[in-house]
Design a protein around this motif. Structure first.
Motif, PDB file in Angstrom:
ATOM      1  N   UNK A 158       0.848  -1.300   0.072  1.00 19.97           N
ATOM      2  CA  UNK A 158      -0.004   0.129   0.004  1.00 19.97           C
ATOM      3  C   UNK A 158       0.775   1.229   0.031  1.00 19.97           C
ATOM      4  N   UNK A 159       0.201   2.539   0.560  1.00 21.32           N
ATOM      5  CA  UNK A 159       1.057   3.569   0.732  1.00 21.32           C
ATOM      6  C   UNK A 159       1.178   3.748   2.145  1.00 21.32           C
ATOM      7  N   UNK A 161       2.493   4.008   6.228  1.00 19.91           N
ATOM      8  CA  UNK A 161       3.282   4.516   6.828  1.00 19.91           C
ATOM      9  C   UNK A 161       3.935   3.599   7.793  1.00 19.91           C
ATOM     10  N   UNK A 162       4.480   2.379   7.476  1.00 20.36           N
ATOM     11  CA  UNK A 162       4.569   1.571   8.288  1.00 20.36           C
ATOM     12  C   UNK A 162       5.910   0.973   7.890  1.00 20.36           C
ATOM     13  N   UNK A 163       6.897   0.296   8.749  1.00 19.84           N
ATOM     14  CA  UNK A 163       7.954  -0.033   8.047  1.00 19.84           C
ATOM     15  C   UNK A 163       7.965  -1.422   7.410  1.00 19.84           C
ATOM     16  N   UNK A 164       8.843  -1.396   6.279  1.00 17.62           N
ATOM     17  CA  UNK A 164       8.584  -2.495   5.232  1.00 17.62           C
ATOM     18  C   UNK A 164       9.032  -3.892   5.916  1.00 17.62           C
ATOM     19  N   UNK A 165       9.887  -3.702   6.976  1.00 16.81           N
ATOM     20  CA  UNK A 165      10.384  -5.114   7.525  1.00 16.81           C
ATOM     21  C   UNK A 165       9.023  -5.570   8.449  1.00 16.81           C
ATOM     22  N   UNK A 166       8.432  -4.709   8.896  1.00 16.94           N
ATOM     23  CA  UNK A 166       7.179  -5.165   9.665  1.00 16.94           C
ATOM     24  C   UNK A 166       6.279  -5.700   8.727  1.00 16.94           C
ATOM     25  N   UNK A 167       5.892  -5.150   7.573  1.00 16.42           N
ATOM     26  CA  UNK A 167       5.104  -5.531   6.570  1.00 16.42           C
ATOM     27  C   UNK A 167       5.274  -6.838   6.100  1.00 16.42           C
ATOM     28  N   UNK A 168       6.479  -6.981   5.928  1.00 14.20           N
ATOM     29  CA  UNK A 168       7.114  -8.357   5.217  1.00 14.20           C
ATOM     30  C   UNK A 168       6.764  -9.488   6.236  1.00 14.20           C
ATOM     31  N   UNK A 169       6.589  -9.363   7.488  1.00 14.86           N
ATOM     32  CA  UNK A 169       6.382 -10.286   8.504  1.00 14.86           C
ATOM     33  C   UNK A 169       5.013 -10.332   8.906  1.00 14.86           C
ATOM     34  N   UNK A 170       4.166  -9.572   8.411  1.00 17.72           N
ATOM     35  CA  UNK A 170       2.700  -9.523   8.675  1.00 17.72           C
ATOM     36  C   UNK A 170       2.100 -10.329   7.837  1.00 17.72           C
ATOM     37  N   UNK A 171       1.514 -11.594   8.640  1.00 16.14           N
ATOM     38  CA  UNK A 171       1.144 -12.745   7.822  1.00 16.14           C
ATOM     39  C   UNK A 171      -0.298 -12.390   7.039  1.00 16.14           C
ATOM     40  N   UNK A 172      -1.004 -11.346   7.662  1.00 22.37           N
ATOM     41  CA  UNK A 172      -2.262 -10.943   7.006  1.00 22.37           C
ATOM     42  C   UNK A 172      -1.951 -10.217   5.516  1.00 22.37           C
ATOM     43  N   UNK A 173      -0.703  -9.619   5.480  1.00 23.56           N
ATOM     44  CA  UNK A 173      -0.155  -9.055   4.215  1.00 23.56           C
ATOM     45  C   UNK A 173       0.364  -9.915   3.419  1.00 23.56           C
ATOM     46  N   UNK A 189      17.625  -6.437  -1.341  1.00 27.69           N
ATOM     47  CA  UNK A 189      16.989  -5.345  -1.853  1.00 27.69           C
ATOM     48  C   UNK A 189      17.518  -3.927  -1.735  1.00 27.69           C
ATOM     49  N   UNK A 190      18.834  -4.082  -0.892  1.00 30.16           N
ATOM     50  CA  UNK A 190      19.737  -2.751  -0.297  1.00 30.16           C
ATOM     51  C   UNK A 190      18.550  -1.740   0.227  1.00 30.16           C
ATOM     52  N   UNK A 191      17.941  -2.145   1.051  1.00 31.10           N
ATOM     53  CA  UNK A 191      16.928  -1.087   1.869  1.00 31.10           C
ATOM     54  C   UNK A 191      17.416  -1.321   3.438  1.00 31.10           C
ATOM     55  N   UNK A 192      17.137  -0.267   4.072  1.00 24.48           N
ATOM     56  CA  UNK A 192      17.044  -0.045   5.480  1.00 24.48           C
ATOM     57  C   UNK A 192      15.795  -0.928   6.120  1.00 24.48           C
ATOM     58  N   UNK A 196       9.705   3.186   5.520  1.00 28.40           N
ATOM     59  CA  UNK A 196       8.393   3.091   5.496  1.00 28.40           C
ATOM     60  C   UNK A 196       8.012   2.759   4.073  1.00 28.40           C
ATOM     61  N   UNK A 197       6.900   1.879   3.965  1.00 26.78           N
ATOM     62  CA  UNK A 197       6.196   1.641   2.504  1.00 26.78           C
ATOM     63  C   UNK A 197       5.978   2.868   1.759  1.00 26.78           C
ATOM     64  N   UNK A 198       5.262   3.690   2.457  1.00 27.49           N
ATOM     65  CA  UNK A 198       4.822   5.074   1.748  1.00 27.49           C
ATOM     66  C   UNK A 198       5.821   5.913   1.230  1.00 27.49           C
ATOM     67  N   UNK A 199       7.241   5.549   1.370  1.00 26.20           N
ATOM     68  CA  UNK A 199       8.358   6.517   0.731  1.00 26.20           C
ATOM     69  C   UNK A 199       9.077   5.757  -0.211  1.00 26.20           C
ATOM     70  N   UNK A 200       8.480   4.607  -0.720  1.00 24.24           N
ATOM     71  CA  UNK A 200       9.163   3.812  -1.793  1.00 24.24           C
ATOM     72  C   UNK A 200       8.911   4.363  -3.339  1.00 24.24           C
ATOM     73  N   UNK A 201       9.967   4.650  -4.087  1.00 26.98           N
ATOM     74  CA  UNK A 201       9.530   4.850  -5.447  1.00 26.98           C
ATOM     75  C   UNK A 201       9.431   3.840  -6.331  1.00 26.98           C
ATOM     76  N   UNK A 202       9.165   3.847  -7.526  1.00 27.21           N
ATOM     77  CA  UNK A 202       8.750   2.644  -8.316  1.00 27.21           C
ATOM     78  C   UNK A 202       9.895   1.693  -8.577  1.00 27.21           C
TER      79      UNK A 202
END
Length: 279
Positions: A158-159, A161-173, A189-192, A196-202
């Motif tokens: 999505x867009x 404002x949650x850390x992408x590490x947390x989203x990757x581990x979120x089983x509902x996602x 992926x060379x990412x911190x 936040x997911x909202x900050x990712x460009x394409x």
């Protein structure tokens, strides 16, 4: 914590080795594991195993009537014995995790579910359909699934404002990824881990998508055929950054560091993932 590559290898092993075997006896040693009180594990005595499949981090033993779903939790696993458990105790190592339930199978074989944690996180469900297990019903799409799409991945991020590490581990996602493989994905992926997911460009989203597929699917390919009692060791040995605090990054030779934040922890390379600046 068991994650999709190891659980997939376990499910495929059980499909090969347990299919066609009758469940001759059930002994639940830890009753907190039983999650379907109206249909306890003892009710599957006499049933025949017809297959096995994975749902996220859960294993389903498909029976001729109903299914036994094992939620592995944080430290759960299974142990396959070459003889019925009460006939072959010498097979167990002195430091082996305790069995919480034992299933005696035809053909002089045994299956145990174990938990190595200090608190019981493993659960046993006897259900007509795996979707009756609440955690399975809520699972998001699985990156290991050949039908998994970029649109599903983008919807999971999505867009937010949650850390992408947390989203990757979120089983509902996204189903099946835990702490270890999320660290490996972010390193590739060379990412911190605090991005936040909202900050990712394409372009960054492209890298993250490809790293997720490569990490999860590559690990599954590497684990298939490994004896199930060796899967954890193979997983640990394959990690580039997870669990490697203080070691040299295999890509740039910087020192891998540990970060604790938001109730979780991450191992990462400052140079590869944060422009050389420690978090």
């Amino acid at each position: 914590m068991p994650e999709s590559p190891e659980v997939e290898a376990l499910a495929r092993f059980l499909a090969d080795e347990a299919s066609g075997r009758e469940i001759r006896g059930v002994d639940v040693l830890e009753f907190r594991t039983v999650k379907t009180r109206a249909a306890p594990p003892a009710t599957i005595t006499g049933r025949t195993i017809t297959g096995s499949r994975r749902h996220g981090k859960h294993v389903e033993l498909v029976l001729d009537e109903s299914s036994l779903v094992v939620s592995l939790g944080r430290h759960g696993w299974m142990r396959w014995l070459g003889a019925a458990p009460d006939a072959d105790p010498a097979e167990l190592a002195a430091d082996a995790p305790p069995a919480l339930a034992t299933f005696v199978l035809s053909g002089d074989r045994g299956l145990e579910v174990t938990d190595a944690g200090s608190w019981v996180s493993l659960g046993l469900f006897v259900v007509g359909d795996a979707g009756e297990v609440p955690a399975i019903a809520k699972l998001g799409p699985d990156p290991a699934d050949p039908a998994f799409t970029r649109d599903q991945f983008d919807a999971a991020l999505g867009r937010r404002r949650k850390q992408i590490k947390a989203i990757l581990q979120e089983q509902e996602s996204l189903a099946g990824i835990g702490n270890a493989y999320s660290d490996e994905i972010l390193h590739l992926a060379k990412m911190s881990p605090v991005t936040h997911a909202a900050s990712l460009d394409e372009g960054e989203a492209d890298r993250l998508f490809e790293a997720t597929l490569m990490t999860v699917r590559g690990a599954i390919d590497a684990r298939i055929g490994v004896p199930i009692d060796q899967l954890k060791a193979h997983k640990v040995a394959a990690m580039r950054v997870h669990g490697r605090t203080g070691d040299a990054c295999p890509v740039c030779n910087d020192t891998i560091r540990d970060l604790t934040f938001s109730g979780t922890s991450a191992q990462y390379c400052p140079t590869c993932q944060n422009g050389g600046v420690p978090l």
